[in-house]
Design a protein around this motif. Structure first.
Motif, PDB file in Angstrom:
ATOM      1  N   PHE B 173      -9.667 -43.171 -47.482  1.00 44.79           N
ATOM      2  CA  PHE B 173      -9.493 -43.143 -46.031  1.00 44.79           C
ATOM      3  C   PHE B 173     -10.232 -44.315 -45.397  1.00 44.79           C
ATOM      4  O   PHE B 173      -9.704 -45.012 -44.529  1.00 44.79           O
ATOM      5  CB  PHE B 173     -10.008 -41.822 -45.458  1.00 44.79           C
ATOM      6  CG  PHE B 173     -10.056 -41.814 -43.955  1.00 44.79           C
ATOM      7  CD1 PHE B 173      -8.917 -41.565 -43.221  1.00 44.79           C
ATOM      8  CD2 PHE B 173     -11.238 -42.078 -43.280  1.00 44.79           C
ATOM      9  CE1 PHE B 173      -8.948 -41.576 -41.839  1.00 44.79           C
ATOM     10  CE2 PHE B 173     -11.287 -42.084 -41.898  1.00 44.79           C
ATOM     11  CZ  PHE B 173     -10.132 -41.830 -41.180  1.00 44.79           C
ATOM     12  N   VAL B 174     -11.458 -44.546 -45.872  1.00 44.60           N
ATOM     13  CA  VAL B 174     -12.258 -45.632 -45.306  1.00 44.60           C
ATOM     14  C   VAL B 174     -11.554 -46.966 -45.526  1.00 44.60           C
ATOM     15  O   VAL B 174     -11.407 -47.775 -44.600  1.00 44.60           O
ATOM     16  CB  VAL B 174     -13.672 -45.623 -45.913  1.00 44.60           C
ATOM     17  CG1 VAL B 174     -14.478 -46.785 -45.398  1.00 44.60           C
ATOM     18  CG2 VAL B 174     -14.363 -44.313 -45.594  1.00 44.60           C
ATOM     19  N   GLN B 272     -10.096 -52.318 -28.089  1.00 45.32           N
ATOM     20  CA  GLN B 272     -11.435 -51.714 -28.019  1.00 45.32           C
ATOM     21  C   GLN B 272     -11.551 -50.538 -28.991  1.00 45.32           C
ATOM     22  O   GLN B 272     -12.570 -50.363 -29.653  1.00 45.32           O
ATOM     23  CB  GLN B 272     -11.740 -51.244 -26.592  1.00 45.32           C
ATOM     24  CG  GLN B 272     -11.845 -52.367 -25.586  1.00 45.32           C
ATOM     25  CD  GLN B 272     -12.860 -53.411 -25.982  1.00 45.32           C
ATOM     26  OE1 GLN B 272     -13.900 -53.099 -26.548  1.00 45.32           O
ATOM     27  NE2 GLN B 272     -12.556 -54.667 -25.715  1.00 45.32           N
ATOM     28  N   SER B 273     -10.494 -49.739 -29.081  1.00 45.71           N
ATOM     29  CA  SER B 273     -10.531 -48.605 -30.005  1.00 45.71           C
ATOM     30  C   SER B 273     -10.665 -49.085 -31.438  1.00 45.71           C
ATOM     31  O   SER B 273     -11.374 -48.485 -32.243  1.00 45.71           O
ATOM     32  CB  SER B 273      -9.270 -47.763 -29.869  1.00 45.71           C
ATOM     33  OG  SER B 273      -9.286 -47.094 -28.647  1.00 45.71           O
ATOM     34  N   LEU B 274      -9.975 -50.176 -31.746  1.00 42.31           N
ATOM     35  CA  LEU B 274     -10.095 -50.723 -33.098  1.00 42.31           C
ATOM     36  C   LEU B 274     -11.528 -51.149 -33.365  1.00 42.31           C
ATOM     37  O   LEU B 274     -12.051 -50.954 -34.459  1.00 42.31           O
ATOM     38  CB  LEU B 274      -9.150 -51.916 -33.274  1.00 42.31           C
ATOM     39  CG  LEU B 274      -7.654 -51.585 -33.245  1.00 42.31           C
ATOM     40  CD1 LEU B 274      -6.837 -52.852 -33.371  1.00 42.31           C
ATOM     41  CD2 LEU B 274      -7.287 -50.613 -34.346  1.00 42.31           C
ATOM     42  N   ARG B 275     -12.164 -51.721 -32.335  1.00 46.83           N
ATOM     43  CA  ARG B 275     -13.573 -52.102 -32.489  1.00 46.83           C
ATOM     44  C   ARG B 275     -14.428 -50.886 -32.806  1.00 46.83           C
ATOM     45  O   ARG B 275     -15.307 -50.924 -33.668  1.00 46.83           O
ATOM     46  CB  ARG B 275     -14.072 -52.734 -31.183  1.00 46.83           C
ATOM     47  CG  ARG B 275     -13.982 -54.224 -31.157  1.00 46.83           C
ATOM     48  CD  ARG B 275     -14.498 -54.747 -29.850  1.00 46.83           C
ATOM     49  NE  ARG B 275     -15.942 -54.748 -29.761  1.00 46.83           N
ATOM     50  CZ  ARG B 275     -16.604 -54.925 -28.615  1.00 46.83           C
ATOM     51  NH1 ARG B 275     -15.952 -55.101 -27.490  1.00 46.83           N
ATOM     52  NH2 ARG B 275     -17.915 -54.925 -28.600  1.00 46.83           N
ATOM     53  N   VAL B 277     -13.495 -48.047 -34.143  1.00 47.60           N
ATOM     54  CA  VAL B 277     -13.205 -47.557 -35.494  1.00 47.60           C
ATOM     55  C   VAL B 277     -13.967 -48.387 -36.517  1.00 47.60           C
ATOM     56  O   VAL B 277     -14.604 -47.858 -37.435  1.00 47.60           O
ATOM     57  CB  VAL B 277     -11.687 -47.605 -35.771  1.00 47.60           C
ATOM     58  CG1 VAL B 277     -11.404 -47.295 -37.226  1.00 47.60           C
ATOM     59  CG2 VAL B 277     -10.945 -46.647 -34.875  1.00 47.60           C
ATOM     60  N   GLU B 278     -13.920 -49.689 -36.322  1.00 49.74           N
ATOM     61  CA  GLU B 278     -14.577 -50.591 -37.267  1.00 49.74           C
ATOM     62  C   GLU B 278     -16.085 -50.312 -37.332  1.00 49.74           C
ATOM     63  O   GLU B 278     -16.665 -50.188 -38.410  1.00 49.74           O
ATOM     64  CB  GLU B 278     -14.328 -52.021 -36.834  1.00 49.74           C
ATOM     65  CG  GLU B 278     -14.401 -53.013 -37.954  1.00 49.74           C
ATOM     66  CD  GLU B 278     -13.849 -54.345 -37.517  1.00 49.74           C
ATOM     67  OE1 GLU B 278     -14.159 -54.764 -36.379  1.00 49.74           O
ATOM     68  OE2 GLU B 278     -13.120 -54.959 -38.312  1.00 49.74           O
ATOM     69  N   GLN B 279     -16.704 -50.215 -36.153  1.00 47.70           N
ATOM     70  CA  GLN B 279     -18.147 -49.942 -36.131  1.00 47.70           C
ATOM     71  C   GLN B 279     -18.450 -48.588 -36.767  1.00 47.70           C
ATOM     72  O   GLN B 279     -19.426 -48.429 -37.486  1.00 47.70           O
ATOM     73  CB  GLN B 279     -18.659 -49.938 -34.696  1.00 47.70           C
ATOM     74  CG  GLN B 279     -18.646 -51.299 -34.044  1.00 47.70           C
ATOM     75  CD  GLN B 279     -18.938 -51.191 -32.559  1.00 47.70           C
ATOM     76  OE1 GLN B 279     -19.693 -50.322 -32.139  1.00 47.70           O
ATOM     77  NE2 GLN B 279     -18.337 -52.058 -31.782  1.00 47.70           N
ATOM     78  N   LEU B 284     -20.885 -45.270 -40.840  1.00 44.94           N
ATOM     79  CA  LEU B 284     -20.629 -43.905 -41.302  1.00 44.94           C
ATOM     80  C   LEU B 284     -21.732 -43.378 -42.221  1.00 44.94           C
ATOM     81  O   LEU B 284     -21.897 -43.861 -43.342  1.00 44.94           O
ATOM     82  CB  LEU B 284     -19.279 -43.864 -42.022  1.00 44.94           C
ATOM     83  CG  LEU B 284     -18.747 -42.495 -42.411  1.00 44.94           C
ATOM     84  CD1 LEU B 284     -18.487 -41.675 -41.159  1.00 44.94           C
ATOM     85  CD2 LEU B 284     -17.474 -42.632 -43.215  1.00 44.94           C
ATOM     86  N   PRO B 285     -22.520 -42.417 -41.756  1.00 41.46           N
ATOM     87  CA  PRO B 285     -23.612 -41.929 -42.602  1.00 41.46           C
ATOM     88  C   PRO B 285     -23.107 -40.961 -43.669  1.00 41.46           C
ATOM     89  O   PRO B 285     -22.019 -40.406 -43.546  1.00 41.46           O
ATOM     90  CB  PRO B 285     -24.512 -41.198 -41.598  1.00 41.46           C
ATOM     91  CG  PRO B 285     -23.634 -40.837 -40.465  1.00 41.46           C
ATOM     92  CD  PRO B 285     -22.433 -41.727 -40.483  1.00 41.46           C
ATOM     93  N   GLU B 286     -23.926 -40.793 -44.684  1.00 48.32           N
ATOM     94  CA  GLU B 286     -23.602 -39.790 -45.707  1.00 48.32           C
ATOM     95  C   GLU B 286     -24.076 -38.433 -45.214  1.00 48.32           C
ATOM     96  O   GLU B 286     -24.831 -38.342 -44.252  1.00 48.32           O
ATOM     97  CB  GLU B 286     -24.318 -40.139 -47.017  1.00 48.32           C
ATOM     98  CG  GLU B 286     -23.806 -41.391 -47.688  1.00 48.32           C
ATOM     99  CD  GLU B 286     -22.369 -41.264 -48.151  1.00 48.32           C
ATOM    100  OE1 GLU B 286     -21.986 -40.157 -48.588  1.00 48.32           O
ATOM    101  OE2 GLU B 286     -21.618 -42.249 -48.055  1.00 48.32           O
TER     102      GLU B 286
END
Ligand code: SF4
Ligand code: SF4
Lengths: 148, 372
Positions: B173-174, B272-275, B277-279, B284-286
Motif C-alpha cells: 500500500f505504501v 495539496q492533498s498529494l502533498r 499523502v506524501e508527508q 508513518l509511525p509503527e
C-alpha cells in the motif's frame, strides 16, 4: 482589433494542444477490461457477501457455535440463524444460516464480532438476479458445497 | 417570488431541471422560473432520496451506525466516517493510536483526490467535454484500486472503527500510494493543458455564477465554494483534528468567486492533498492500528458533543447528544452540500440556463449528502 486576433490565436492554440493530448492517449495501451469476457481479479480483502468458512476438523463442517453475535450485531438484520440443542448434547448446533443480501451493507460487523472467526467475505461480485429471492443465501448449504 | 415573476403581464414559464437530469448527478429537482433563456427564480426542491440517516442514528447502537456515514457523501466516504468516529471517540474518550491517525489522514486525502477527480470529469462533461472524464476516471480508478486493497470496498468504505482502523496496511500500500502520488502529480500539467487552458472552458467559467463571500457566510457555505469566494476557511486549519497540525499544506484561496475560482481551488487542492499523502507516508509511525481498550458496547457519558471534519465538499460535522445509553439521543448531521445548494437560488438569478449548469457543477453537489 488586435485583441480579436489574439483571441483567435489563443483559441486555436488551446484546441491544438488538446488535440495533441487526446492523440497521445489514443496511441497508449488500452486501460479497460472487456468484462465479462475478461474477469477482474478481486483484491484479497474484497468484501463480497459473507460466507461460513468450511472447517474440515469440526463435525458440523464449520466453526460456528450458534452464539448469535452476528445476528445481534448486524445493523440491517440480514442474518437469521436457526439452531437446536440435540438431546444429550452440551452445545447448540447450527441448523440454518440465512443471509438476506438485499439488505446487507457489507460493513463487516458480523465478521468482526464472531468469537470463533467462523465467517469471512466471499469474492463473488457477479451477482445479478430478477427476484429478491436470488439474493437470499443459505450459507450452511454454501459451506457444505464448498467443503465438497 | 420576485416582482418580475409575479407580474401577470410579464411572460415567464416554469422549467423543471430534474429530478432526473444528467447535470444534477442524482435525484435533485430545481424549479426554474424562466424569462426566455434567463433564470428569474431558481428553487432547489430537496428530499427525493431522503433516507432518515439521522433517525437511524437514534435507534442503532454506535457500532451499528458505522456503515451509514459513508452513504451520505459517497464520493468522500472516508471523510464522513472520519467525522463520525471522531465525534464518538471524543464523546466516549477513546484514544486512537498514532499510526491509525496517520493512516486515516492518508486515506482521507486519497479519497479527496479521487472525489475531486470524479468531480473534474463530471463537471467538464456537464459543460460538453466528454474526453477528460475518461482520463480522470482512469486516474481515479488507480486510487480506488489502492483503497480497495486495504479497505475491501471501492466507495462506501466503512474502514474506520472507534479507536482505530478495521485493519492495517502493508508495504504494498505504501509503495502503491507513493507511485500514485507521482502518477497524479505528473498528470496535473496534462489536465491543466487539456482543461484549464482550454478556451471554451475558460469562456464558460470566467465571471459566470459569481458567489460573494457575503453570500457564503449567509448560507453557511464551506469548502471549495467558500474558498473560491475568498474565505480562507478550512476545518483542517481552523479547528485541527486528528494529526493534521503535523502536516505542512496550504489552503488554496481564490478571490474572484466565479465558477473558474471554484474550479481552480479544487485543482490546487488535489496537489495539496498529494502533498499531505506524501508527508503522511514519510512520517508513518509503527505500532498498532487499534486502541487496546475499546469497550464492546459504547455508552458515552451524558452530554452534547460536536466534531467537524473537512470533507471534499466542505465542513462535515456531527452533533451527538448522548443520554448515557448505548444509542444516541440525537445525531445531527451537518452536511456541506446542503448549505452549498441553498445558495444556488440566489446565485442563479439572472443567469443563462446553460450558465446555471456551469454554476451547478462548480458547486460539486452530491445529492445523498443533501438529503441524508
Ligand atoms: S456485513 Fe454488515 S450488514 Fe452484512 S450481514 Fe454482516 S453485519 Fe449485516
Ligand atoms: S457470531 Fe460466529 S459463531 Fe456466533 S452465530 Fe455468528 S457465525 Fe456463528
Amino acid at each position: 482589433m488586435s485583441g480579436y486576433f489574439r483571441e483567435v490565436y489563443d483559441g486555436c492554440k488551446s484546441l491544438l494542444v488538446g488535440l495533441g493530448i487526446t492523440f497521445r492517449y489514443m496511441i497508449q495501451p488500452v486501460v479497460t477490461l472487456q468484462y465479462p469476457r475478461q474477469a477482474v481479479k478481486m483484491a484479497p480483502r474484497y468484501r463480497g457477501h459473507i460466507d461460513l468458512i468450511p472447517d474440515a476438523e469440526a463435525e458440523s463442517g464449520n466453526k460456528c457455535i450458534a452464539c448469535g453475535m452476528c445476528q445481534r450485531n448486524c445493523p440491517s438484520g440480514c442474518i437469521t440463524l436457526k439452531s437446536e440443542k440435540p438431546e444429550g448434547a452440551k452445545k447448540k448446533v447450527l441448523t440454518g444460516y440465512r443471509l438476506d443480501f438485499t439488505k446487507c451493507s457489507l460493513c463487516g460487523l458480523c465478521v468482526e464480532s464472531c468469537p470463533t472467526n467462523a465467517l469471512d467475505f466471499s469474492k463473488e461480485y457477479n451477482l445479478a438476479g430478477l427476484q429478491a429471492e436470488n439474493f437470499v443465501f443459505d450459507l450452511l448449504k454454501r459451506c457444505e458445497e464448498r467443503r465438497r | 417570488m420576485s416582482v418580475l415573476a409575479a407580474d401577470p403581464t410579464y411572460e415567464t414559464f416554469v422549467l423543471n431541471m430534474g429530478p432526473q437530469h444528467p447535470a444534477t448527478h442524482g435525484a435533485l429537482r430545481v424549479k426554474l422560473v424562466m424569462d426566455g433563456e434567463y433564470i428569474v427564480e431558481a428553487e432547489p426542491v430537496l428530499g427525493y432520496i431522503h433516507r432518515m440517516h439521522e433517525k437511524m442514528g437514534e435507534n442503532r447502537t454506535y457500532h451499528q451506525y458505522l456503515p451509514n456515514p459513508s452513504r451520505l457523501d459517497y464520493l468522500s466516504a472516508m471523510a464522513c466516517t472520519h467525522g463520525h468516529v471522531a465525534t464518538v471517540e471524543r464523546a466516549a474518550g477513546i484514544a486512537v493510536p498514532e499510526r491509525a491517525e496517520y493512516l486515516r489522514v492518508i486515506t482521507v486525502e486519497l479519497n479527496r483526490v479521487s472525489s475531486h477527480l470524479l468531480w473534474l470529469g463530471a463537471f467538464v462533461l456537464d459543460l460538453g467535454g466528454f474526453t477528460p472524464l475518461l482520463y480522470a476516471m482512469d486516474d481515479r480508478e488507480q486510487i480506488l484500486d489502492l483503497l480497495e486493497r486495504v479497505t475491501g470496498s471501492r466507495l462506501t468504505y466503512c474502514y474506520f472503527r472507534f479507536g482505530g482502523l478495521y485493519n492495517d496496511v502493508d508495504d504494498d500500500f505504501v509503495d502503491g500510494a507513493r507511485a500514485l502520488v507521482k502518477r497524479i502529480r505528473d498528470k496535473m500539467p496534462m489536465y491543466h493543458n487539456l482543461i484549464t487552458k482550454n478556451v471554451i472552458l475558460r469562456q464558460r467559467l470566467e465571471g459566470i455564477g459569481p458567489i460573494s463571500a457575503e453570500m457564503c457566510r449567509k448560507y453557511g457555505a464551506t469548502g471549495p465554494v467558500a474558498r473560491g469566494s475568498g474565505i480562507p476557511y478550512d476545518v483542517r486549519k481552523h479547528e485541527p483534528y486528528s494529526v493534521y497540525p503535523e502536516f505542512d499544506f496550504d489552503v488554496p484561496v481564490y478571490e474572484q468567486g466565479d465558477s473558474m475560482a471554484r474550479y481552480l481551488v479544487r485543482m490546487d487542492e488535489i496537489e495539496q492533498s498529494l502533498r499531505i499523502v506524501e508527508q503522511g507516508l514519510d512520517k508513518l509511525p509503527e505500532g498498532p492500528v487499534m486502541a487496546e481498550k475499546v469497550p464492546k458496547i459504547i455508552k458515552p457519558p451524558k452530554g452534547d458533543y460536536y466534531c467537524a471534519v473537512e470533507a471534499a465538499r466542505g465542513s462535515f460535522g456531527i452533533r451527538l447528544v448522548s443520554d448515557g445509553t448505548n444509542t444516541p439521543y440525537r445525531l445531527k448531521l451537518r452536511s456541506p452540500c446542503f448549505s452549498n445548494v441553498s445558495l444556488f437560488g440566489e446565485a442563479a438569478r439572472g443567469l443563462l440556463l446553460a450558465d446555471a449548469v456551469a454554476l451547478f457543477g462548480s458547486l460539486d453537489l452530491v445529492i445523498p449528502d443533501i438529503d441524508r
